[in-house]
Design a protein around this motif. Structure first.
Motif, PDB file in Angstrom:
ATOM      1  N   ILE A  74      42.675  44.086  28.986  1.00 41.30           N
ATOM      2  CA  ILE A  74      43.497  43.166  29.483  1.00 41.30           C
ATOM      3  C   ILE A  74      43.662  41.840  28.573  1.00 41.30           C
ATOM      4  N   GLY A  75      44.761  41.430  28.167  1.00 41.17           N
ATOM      5  CA  GLY A  75      45.055  40.244  27.250  1.00 41.17           C
ATOM      6  C   GLY A  75      45.736  39.632  27.770  1.00 41.17           C
ATOM      7  N   GLY A  76      46.292  38.334  26.945  1.00 37.06           N
ATOM      8  CA  GLY A  76      47.319  37.440  27.352  1.00 37.06           C
ATOM      9  C   GLY A  76      47.127  36.493  28.541  1.00 37.06           C
ATOM     10  N   TRP A  77      48.009  36.081  29.242  1.00 33.79           N
ATOM     11  CA  TRP A  77      47.783  35.320  30.304  1.00 33.79           C
ATOM     12  C   TRP A  77      46.640  35.775  31.458  1.00 33.79           C
ATOM     13  N   ALA A  78      46.987  37.189  31.565  1.00 28.22           N
ATOM     14  CA  ALA A  78      45.922  37.752  32.619  1.00 28.22           C
ATOM     15  C   ALA A  78      44.628  37.757  32.021  1.00 28.22           C
ATOM     16  N   ALA A  79      44.316  37.783  30.706  1.00 31.23           N
ATOM     17  CA  ALA A  79      42.885  37.560  30.312  1.00 31.23           C
ATOM     18  C   ALA A  79      42.274  36.037  30.398  1.00 31.23           C
ATOM     19  N   ALA A  80      43.267  35.377  30.093  1.00 38.05           N
ATOM     20  CA  ALA A  80      42.823  33.817  30.245  1.00 38.05           C
ATOM     21  C   ALA A  80      42.443  33.320  31.970  1.00 38.05           C
ATOM     22  N   TYR A  81      43.183  34.279  32.823  1.00 38.10           N
ATOM     23  CA  TYR A  81      43.176  33.966  34.090  1.00 38.10           C
ATOM     24  C   TYR A  81      41.843  34.369  34.616  1.00 38.10           C
ATOM     25  N   GLY A  84      39.056  32.293  33.883  1.00 39.79           N
ATOM     26  CA  GLY A  84      39.069  30.881  34.587  1.00 39.79           C
ATOM     27  C   GLY A  84      40.231  29.765  34.399  1.00 39.79           C
ATOM     28  N   ALA A  85      41.225  30.326  33.610  1.00 48.26           N
ATOM     29  CA  ALA A  85      42.357  29.358  33.351  1.00 48.26           C
ATOM     30  C   ALA A  85      43.363  29.700  34.600  1.00 48.26           C
TER      31      ALA A  85
END
Length: 134
Positions: A74-81, A84-85
Motif C-alpha cells: 500500500i502506498g501514498g496517502w493510505a500508507a501515511a495514514y 499515523g498521519a
C-alpha cells in the motif's frame, strides 16, 4: 448454530474486520449463498468482508489488502495514514481518492474502482535512518 460472518472472518487469517479473498472464505466453509447474503459485502471483485462494519478510512484501505500480490504494498496517502498521519484521510473536496497499490514491474493486478496501480522497482527495504546516513 451457523457461525456469524465475524466468527468466520476471525477463523480465516487476519482480524475480525479484515476483508478476505473469496477462496479463503470458501476454504473456511463459507458457501456462495452465504457470501451473497446481507452479512457480507464485496468491496472488490473476489473480496468479501463483514457488512456490518461501519465505513471508515481504515476499512477502505483494509479492503484493498487481499488484492496485494507478493511484493505489492500500500502506498501514498493510505500508507501515511496507516503510519499515523491521520490528517491524510484520502478525501479531497469530499471525494475519495483511490488507494495506491505499488507493484514490482513483473507483477500484475487487474484495475479496479477505488484502486490506483503503480508499477515500479520498489528496491531493497531501507529504514529512514539508513537512508539519512548516506
Amino acid at each position: 448454530m451457523t457461525p456469524s460472518s465475524w466468527d468466520i472472518l476471525r477463523r480465516v487469517r487476519g482480524g475480525a474486520g479484515d476483508a478476505r479473498r473469496r477462496a479463503q472464505l470458501r476454504a473456511a466453509g463459507v458457501t456462495d449463498g452465504q457470501l451473497r447474503a446481507s452479512a457480507y459485502r464485496s468491496p472488490h471483485r473476489g473480496v468479501h468482508a463483514a457488512a456490518d462494519e461501519p465505513p471508515t478510512v481504515e476499512r477502505r484501505i483494509r479492503d484493498v489488502v487481499p488484492l496485494l500480490p507478493p511484493g505489492g504494498v500500500i502506498g501514498g496517502w493510505a500508507a501515511a495514514y496507516l503510519h499515523g498521519a491521520r490528517d491524510l484521510d484520502g478525501l479531497v473536496g469530499g471525494r475519495e481518492l483511490p488507494v495506491l497499490v505499488c507493484l514490482p514491474p513483473h507483477r500484475r493486478l487487474r484495475p479496479r474502482p477505488g484502486v490506483r496501480l503503480l508499477r515500479s522497482d520498489l528496491g531493497p527495504r531501507t529504514s529512514p535512518r539508513s537512508a539519512a546516513s548516506r
